[in-house]
Write an enzyme that holds these catalytic residues in place. Sequence first.
Site, PDB file in Angstrom:
ATOM      1  N   ASN A  51     -82.765  34.417  76.855  1.00  0.00           N
ATOM      2  CA  ASN A  51     -82.806  34.288  75.470  1.00  0.00           C
ATOM      3  C   ASN A  51     -82.420  35.269  74.497  1.00  0.00           C
ATOM      4  O   ASN A  51     -82.581  36.450  74.618  1.00  0.00           O
ATOM      5  CB  ASN A  51     -84.229  33.616  74.972  1.00  0.00           C
ATOM      6  CG  ASN A  51     -85.423  34.327  75.358  1.00  0.00           C
ATOM      7  OD1 ASN A  51     -85.568  35.436  76.361  1.00  0.00           O
ATOM      8  ND2 ASN A  51     -86.529  34.035  74.626  1.00  0.00           N
ATOM      9  N   GLU A  53     -82.486  35.868  70.303  1.00  0.00           N
ATOM     10  CA  GLU A  53     -82.999  35.370  69.150  1.00  0.00           C
ATOM     11  C   GLU A  53     -82.026  35.748  68.071  1.00  0.00           C
ATOM     12  O   GLU A  53     -81.534  36.756  68.022  1.00  0.00           O
ATOM     13  CB  GLU A  53     -84.528  35.784  68.979  1.00  0.00           C
ATOM     14  CG  GLU A  53     -85.361  35.091  69.992  1.00  0.00           C
ATOM     15  CD  GLU A  53     -86.793  35.450  69.895  1.00  0.00           C
ATOM     16  OE1 GLU A  53     -87.676  34.689  70.483  1.00  0.00           O
ATOM     17  OE2 GLU A  53     -87.266  36.371  69.032  1.00  0.00           O
ATOM     18  N   GLU A  64     -81.435  29.084  79.456  1.00  0.00           N
ATOM     19  CA  GLU A  64     -80.887  27.879  80.271  1.00  0.00           C
ATOM     20  C   GLU A  64     -79.410  27.504  79.769  1.00  0.00           C
ATOM     21  O   GLU A  64     -78.354  27.603  80.439  1.00  0.00           O
ATOM     22  CB  GLU A  64     -81.574  26.754  80.125  1.00  0.00           C
ATOM     23  CG  GLU A  64     -83.187  26.771  80.626  1.00  0.00           C
ATOM     24  CD  GLU A  64     -83.927  27.013  79.444  1.00  0.00           C
ATOM     25  OE1 GLU A  64     -85.203  26.854  79.851  1.00  0.00           O
ATOM     26  OE2 GLU A  64     -83.803  27.888  78.467  1.00  0.00           O
TER      27      GLU A  64
END
Length: 139
Positions: A51, A53, A64
């Site tokens: 991930n 951010e 994903e």
Amino acid sequence: MHSLEEPPLVTDHDLIDAARDVQDSAHVPYSEYRVGAALETADGTVFVGCNLENANFSNSLHAEEVAVAEAVKNGHREFARLAVSSDRRDGVTPCGMCRQTLTEFCDGDLVVLCDEGDAVTEYTLDELLPNTISQETLE
């Protein structure tokens, strides 16, 4: 998919380890919640994502999505399994947005492995996202 006579090219443990390993690359200054994903293609190649951010959370990228993008960028369109892991080993599953992205490229029988530390929970994509929006439903 693998035949019954052939062992899988990549084990569940290998996929979970790959999802765990990529978490170190996550950019999570706001949530401090590291997620890694490892996507296995039909030929056994594994692509990982973490991930990323952004202060504007809607522009953040999920692990994903990053794994799918990397695989598709490299010419893969058939997938066997996905492993997802957080640094908390809390059995995180793909969010709704990621489930829809997976549906664009994967059949409903895609195996999704969710890391719970000492255990792994296994789902299919259809179990996680029934009655999905697809090209067929748009026609």
